[in-house]
Design an enzyme around this catalytic site. Structure first.
Site, PDB file in Angstrom:
ATOM      1  N   PHE A 123       0.874  -1.180   0.000  1.00  0.00           N
ATOM      2  CA  PHE A 123       0.000   0.000   0.000  1.00  0.00           C
ATOM      3  C   PHE A 123       0.908   1.226   0.000  1.00  0.00           C
ATOM      4  O   PHE A 123       1.610   1.485   0.980  1.00  0.00           O
ATOM      5  CB  PHE A 123      -0.882  -0.029   1.247  1.00  0.00           C
ATOM      6  CG  PHE A 123      -1.839   1.117   1.384  1.00  0.00           C
ATOM      7  CD1 PHE A 123      -2.914   1.254   0.524  1.00  0.00           C
ATOM      8  CD2 PHE A 123      -1.677   2.052   2.401  1.00  0.00           C
ATOM      9  CE1 PHE A 123      -3.811   2.306   0.665  1.00  0.00           C
ATOM     10  CE2 PHE A 123      -2.572   3.103   2.553  1.00  0.00           C
ATOM     11  CZ  PHE A 123      -3.640   3.229   1.675  1.00  0.00           C
ATOM     12  N   ILE A 157       7.778   1.356   1.329  1.00  0.00           N
ATOM     13  CA  ILE A 157       6.556   0.555   1.108  1.00  0.00           C
ATOM     14  C   ILE A 157       6.800  -0.930   1.407  1.00  0.00           C
ATOM     15  O   ILE A 157       7.603  -1.595   0.755  1.00  0.00           O
ATOM     16  CB  ILE A 157       5.999   0.764  -0.317  1.00  0.00           C
ATOM     17  CG1 ILE A 157       5.845   2.278  -0.599  1.00  0.00           C
ATOM     18  CG2 ILE A 157       4.665   0.041  -0.474  1.00  0.00           C
ATOM     19  CD1 ILE A 157       5.043   3.072   0.429  1.00  0.00           C
ATOM     20  N   HIS A 341      18.853  -8.456  30.692  1.00  0.00           N
ATOM     21  CA  HIS A 341      19.800  -9.397  30.079  1.00  0.00           C
ATOM     22  C   HIS A 341      21.257  -8.935  30.191  1.00  0.00           C
ATOM     23  O   HIS A 341      22.162  -9.636  29.730  1.00  0.00           O
ATOM     24  CB  HIS A 341      19.451  -9.615  28.595  1.00  0.00           C
ATOM     25  CG  HIS A 341      18.327 -10.588  28.375  1.00  0.00           C
ATOM     26  ND1 HIS A 341      17.031 -10.333  28.771  1.00  0.00           N
ATOM     27  CD2 HIS A 341      18.306 -11.812  27.814  1.00  0.00           C
ATOM     28  CE1 HIS A 341      16.268 -11.357  28.442  1.00  0.00           C
ATOM     29  NE2 HIS A 341      17.011 -12.274  27.871  1.00  0.00           N
ATOM     30  N   GLU A 366       2.548   3.716  10.374  1.00  0.00           N
ATOM     31  CA  GLU A 366       1.083   3.862  10.385  1.00  0.00           C
ATOM     32  C   GLU A 366       0.646   4.982  11.335  1.00  0.00           C
ATOM     33  O   GLU A 366      -0.325   4.855  12.080  1.00  0.00           O
ATOM     34  CB  GLU A 366       0.390   2.523  10.699  1.00  0.00           C
ATOM     35  CG  GLU A 366       0.643   1.533   9.573  1.00  0.00           C
ATOM     36  CD  GLU A 366      -0.319   0.379   9.466  1.00  0.00           C
ATOM     37  OE1 GLU A 366      -1.502   0.546   9.810  1.00  0.00           O
ATOM     38  OE2 GLU A 366       0.117  -0.676   9.015  1.00  0.00           O
TER      39      GLU A 366
HETATM   40  C1  LIG Z   1       9.895   0.045   7.937  1.00  0.00           C
HETATM   41  C2  LIG Z   1       8.812   0.959   7.475  1.00  0.00           C
HETATM   42  C3  LIG Z   1       7.718   0.453   6.804  1.00  0.00           C
HETATM   43  C4  LIG Z   1       6.731   1.310   6.308  1.00  0.00           C
HETATM   44  N1  LIG Z   1       5.698   0.802   5.551  1.00  0.00           N
HETATM   45  C5  LIG Z   1       4.874   1.666   4.905  1.00  0.00           C
HETATM   46  C6  LIG Z   1       3.907   1.182   3.951  1.00  0.00           C
HETATM   47  O1  LIG Z   1       3.778  -0.023   3.713  1.00  0.00           O
HETATM   48  N2  LIG Z   1       3.135   2.099   3.290  1.00  0.00           N
HETATM   49  C7  LIG Z   1       3.242   3.439   3.509  1.00  0.00           C
HETATM   50  O2  LIG Z   1       2.530   4.189   2.865  1.00  0.00           O
HETATM   51  N3  LIG Z   1       4.134   3.921   4.422  1.00  0.00           N
HETATM   52  C8  LIG Z   1       4.952   3.072   5.109  1.00  0.00           C
HETATM   53  N4  LIG Z   1       5.874   3.558   6.006  1.00  0.00           N
HETATM   54  C9  LIG Z   1       5.945   5.003   6.242  1.00  0.00           C
HETATM   55  C10 LIG Z   1       5.491   5.449   7.631  1.00  0.00           C
HETATM   56  O3  LIG Z   1       4.098   5.292   7.764  1.00  0.00           O
HETATM   57  C11 LIG Z   1       5.964   6.892   7.820  1.00  0.00           C
HETATM   58  O4  LIG Z   1       7.371   6.842   7.980  1.00  0.00           O
HETATM   59  C12 LIG Z   1       5.304   7.578   8.990  1.00  0.00           C
HETATM   60  O5  LIG Z   1       3.940   7.800   8.741  1.00  0.00           O
HETATM   61  C13 LIG Z   1       5.966   8.917   9.327  1.00  0.00           C
HETATM   62  O6  LIG Z   1       6.115   9.706   8.182  1.00  0.00           O
HETATM   63  P1  LIG Z   1       7.537  10.380   7.844  1.00  0.00           P
HETATM   64  O7  LIG Z   1       8.566   9.304   7.946  1.00  0.00           O
HETATM   65  O8  LIG Z   1       7.426  11.115   6.575  1.00  0.00           O
HETATM   66  O9  LIG Z   1       7.790  11.393   9.026  1.00  0.00           O
HETATM   67  P2  LIG Z   1       7.321  12.999   9.062  1.00  0.00           P
HETATM   68  O10 LIG Z   1       5.913  13.065   8.701  1.00  0.00           O
HETATM   69  O11 LIG Z   1       8.319  13.695   8.201  1.00  0.00           O
HETATM   70  O12 LIG Z   1       7.538  13.297  10.557  1.00  0.00           O
HETATM   71  C14 LIG Z   1       8.819  13.599  11.136  1.00  0.00           C
HETATM   72  C15 LIG Z   1       8.575  13.928  12.607  1.00  0.00           C
HETATM   73  O13 LIG Z   1       7.748  15.116  12.707  1.00  0.00           O
HETATM   74  C16 LIG Z   1       6.611  14.839  13.496  1.00  0.00           C
HETATM   75  N5  LIG Z   1       5.474  15.632  13.020  1.00  0.00           N
HETATM   76  C17 LIG Z   1       4.992  15.716  11.732  1.00  0.00           C
HETATM   77  N6  LIG Z   1       3.936  16.533  11.699  1.00  0.00           N
HETATM   78  C18 LIG Z   1       3.723  16.968  12.964  1.00  0.00           C
HETATM   79  C19 LIG Z   1       2.768  17.848  13.583  1.00  0.00           C
HETATM   80  N7  LIG Z   1       1.796  18.423  12.874  1.00  0.00           N
HETATM   81  N8  LIG Z   1       2.857  18.065  14.907  1.00  0.00           N
HETATM   82  C20 LIG Z   1       3.844  17.481  15.645  1.00  0.00           C
HETATM   83  N9  LIG Z   1       4.781  16.656  15.121  1.00  0.00           N
HETATM   84  C21 LIG Z   1       4.710  16.398  13.817  1.00  0.00           C
HETATM   85  C22 LIG Z   1       6.378  13.337  13.333  1.00  0.00           C
HETATM   86  O14 LIG Z   1       5.570  12.821  14.381  1.00  0.00           O
HETATM   87  C23 LIG Z   1       7.803  12.837  13.355  1.00  0.00           C
HETATM   88  O15 LIG Z   1       8.252  12.756  14.676  1.00  0.00           O
HETATM   89  C24 LIG Z   1       6.832   2.700   6.546  1.00  0.00           C
HETATM   90  C25 LIG Z   1       7.927   3.206   7.269  1.00  0.00           C
HETATM   91  C26 LIG Z   1       8.915   2.364   7.701  1.00  0.00           C
HETATM   92  C27 LIG Z   1      10.109   2.962   8.401  1.00  0.00           C
END
Ligand SMILES: Cc1cc2nc3c(=O)[nH]c(=O)nc-3n(C[C@H](O)[C@H](O)[C@H](O)COP(=O)(O)OP(=O)(O)OC[C@H]3O[C@@H](n4cnc5c(N)ncnc54)[C@H](O)[C@@H]3O)c2cc1C
Length: 382
Positions: A123, A157, A341, A366
Site C-alpha cells: 500500500f 513501502i 539481560h 502507520e
Molecule cells: C519500515 C517501514 C515500513 C513502512 N511501511 C509503509 C507502507 O507499507 N506504506 C506506507 O505508505 N508507508 C509506510 N511507512 C511510512 C510510515 O508510515 C511513515 O514513515 C510515517 O507515517 C511517518 O512519516 P515520515 O517518515 O514522513 O515522518 P514525518 O511526517 O516527516 O515526521 C517527522 C517527525 O515530525 C513529526 N510531526 C509531523 N507533523 C507533525 C505535527 N503536525 N505536529 C507534531 N509533530 C509532527 C512526526 O511525528 C515525526 O516525529 C513505513 C515506514 C517504515 C520505516
C-alpha cells in the site's frame, strides 16, 4: 463486558503461538541477520489460512474477523516482528483496500491469491517528501484515453518488492476539487508494469527480515479500470485503512511487549549474580511486574478498539489510543528486557536484541505517536 476469547479465537491463538515457537523461532534469527525474506515461513502461514483470516469464504478467506487477525499478529510478534509486520501489511494494507473498495472484477482477480498468501500486495501512501501530512501527495495520475499515466515516487513501502508481490495500490493526485484542494484517488499497479521500478531494499535498523522499498513511477500506464473504488475517494479510503491498521499495529506491539516479559522471566530464573538467580532480587521482579502490567494494558486497549470496530461503533479515538499506548510500552519493555539481560542483551543472538531494534518503528509507522495524539485531541474537540 467480556474480554474472554471465544473457543475459535482461543484455538487460533494457540495454533499461532505453537507455530511461532516451533517454526518461526528456530530460523528467524538467521533471516534477521542476513536480511533475507522468510519465504518458507510465509508459505506455511498461507497454508494455515492466516492471510485470509478477516476475509469472506467466497474469496478463499477464513470468514473470520479483524480481531482474529490481531490475535495472530500478537502471537507472532511475541516471537518475531518481521514476520508479524509482513502479515499485517499483507492483510490490512494490501488485501483490505481491495476487499473494502474494489469492484467485483478486482476482487475476483486479486483476492484469491492475496488471501491464500500465495501473493502479497503493498500500500503506497508515504512519499520521500512527506509521511504524516498525507495531503501532501505529489504523485500524479492523469487519465489518457482508457489508461492512467502515473508519475511520482513512494517511500518505505512494505511487501512491495518480494518475489511474490503481485501489486501495489498507490495514492495519487488525480485532479483538483471545486474548493481548490487536491483530488486524491487510489490506483492498483500490478508488479512488473513498465515504468514501475522497485529500488533495492532499504538497510533498516529493525524488521530486517521484512521487505521495504522505495518505488518510482515513470509514465507508468495501467488500465482506467484499475482505479480502486470511486475517483476522488482516496483520502477517505486511506483514513479508514489506517484507522483499522492502527489496531493491528497495537496488537503487534502488545505481542512484542509480551515477548519481552517471556524472555525476561526465563533469563531472570537462569542468570546468577551474587550467588543467586537475578530473578530473586526485588529490583528485577519489579521491573518484570511493570513490564507485564504494560503488556496487559496494551492488550486490553487493542481488544477494546477491535470490539468497537466489529460492533460498528466509532473507534478512531480508541484505535489511536491503543496504537499510542501499545507502541510506547513495546519500547519501554524492550529497553527493560535488554537491561535485565545485561551484556547479553546487547548481543544479536538474544531475542531481546531483536525486540529492541524492532520496537522503535512501532512509534513511527502507520502514524507517529505525535499523529496519534493529534487524532485523540481532535476527537476530543480540540
Ligand atoms: C519500515 C517501514 C515500513 C513502512 N511501511 C509503509 C507502507 O507499507 N506504506 C506506507 O505508505 N508507508 C509506510 N511507512 C511510512 C510510515 O508510515 C511513515 O514513515 C510515517 O507515517 C511517518 O512519516 P515520515 O517518515 O514522513 O515522518 P514525518 O511526517 O516527516 O515526521 C517527522 C517527525 O515530525 C513529526 N510531526 C509531523 N507533523 C507533525 C505535527 N503536525 N505536529 C507534531 N509533530 C509532527 C512526526 O511525528 C515525526 O516525529 C513505513 C515506514 C517504515 C520505516
Amino acid at each position: 463486558m467480556d474480554f474472554r476469547l471465544t473457543e475459535e479465537h482461543e484455538a487460533l491463538r494457540q495454533s499461532v503461538r505453537e507455530f511461532a515457537r516451533e517454526v518461526v523461532a528456530p530460523v528467524i534469527a538467521e533471516h534477521y541477520e542476513k536480511h533475507t525474506f522468510p519465504y518458507e515461513i510465509i508459505r506455511q502461514m498461507g497454508k494455515m489460512g492466516l492471510f485470509g483470516l478477516p476475509f469472506p469464504e467466497e474469496h478463499g478467506g477464513m470468514g473470520g474477523d479483524y480481531f482474529a487477525l490481531c490475535l495472530a499478529l500478537e502471537e507472532l510478534a511475541r516471537v518475531d516482528s518481521s514476520v508479524a509486520i509482513t502479515l499485517e501489511a499483507a492483510v490490512s494494507l494490501g488485501a483490505m483496500p481491495i476487499h473494502r473498495f474494489g469492484t467485483a472484477e478486482q476482487k475476483a482477480r486479486w483476492l484469491p491469491k492475496l488471501v491464500s498468501g500465495e501473493a502479497l500486495a503493498g500500500f503506497g501512501l508515504t512519499e520521500p517528501g512527506f509521511g504524516s501530512d498525507a495531503g501532501g501527495t505529489q504523485t500524479r495520475a492523469v487519465l489518457d484515453g482508457d489508461e492512467w499515466v502515473i508519475n511520482g515516487s513512494k517511500a518505505f513501502i512494505t511487501n512491495s518488492g518480494t518475489d511474490i508481490t503481485a501489486l501495489v495500490t498507490v495514492t495519487a493526485v488525480t485532479g483538483t476539487r471545486p474548493d481548490g484542494a487536491k483530488e486524491l484517488s487510489t490506483i492498483i499497479v500490478p508488479s512488473g508494469t513498465p515504468g514501475f521500478t522497485v529500488a533495492p531494499g532499504y538497510s533498516k535498523v529493525g524488521w530486517t527480515a521484512s521487505d521495504t522499498h522505495e518505488l518510482t513511477f515513470d509514465d507508468c500506464r495501467v488500465p482506467a479500470a484499475n482505479l480502486l473504488g470511486e475517483r476522488g475517494r482516496g483520502f477517505a479510503q486511506f483514513l479508514r485503512i489506517l484507522d483499522e491498521g492502527r489496531i493491528a499495529i497495537a496488537a503487534l506491539a502488545a505481542g512484542l511487549a509480551q515477548g519481552c516479559v517471556d524472555e525476561s522471566v526465563r533469563y531472570a530464573k537462569e542468570r546468577h549474580a551474587f550467588g543467586q538467580p537475578i530473578g530473586n532480587y526485588q529490583a528485577i521482579q519489579f521491573k518484570i511486574a511493570d513490564m507485564e502490567m504494560k503488556a496487559h494494558t496494551a492488550r486490553l486497549a487493542y481488544y477494546d478498539a477491535a470490539a468497537r470496530m466489529l460492533a460498528g461503533e466509532p473507534f478512531k479515538r480508541q484505535a489511536a489510543i491503543a496504537k499510542l499506548h501499545a507502541s510506547t510500552v513495546a519500547v519501554d519493555n524492550a529497553r527493560e528486557a535488554t537491561q535485565i539481560h545485561g551484556g547479553y542483551g546487547f548481543m544479536n543472538e538474544y531475542p531481546v536484541a531483536r525486540f529492541w531494534r524492532d520496537s522503535k518503528i512501532l512509534e513511527i509507522g502507520e502514524g507517529t505517536s505525535e499523529v496519534q495524539r493529534m487524532i485523540i485531541a481532535r476527537d476530543l474537540g480540540m
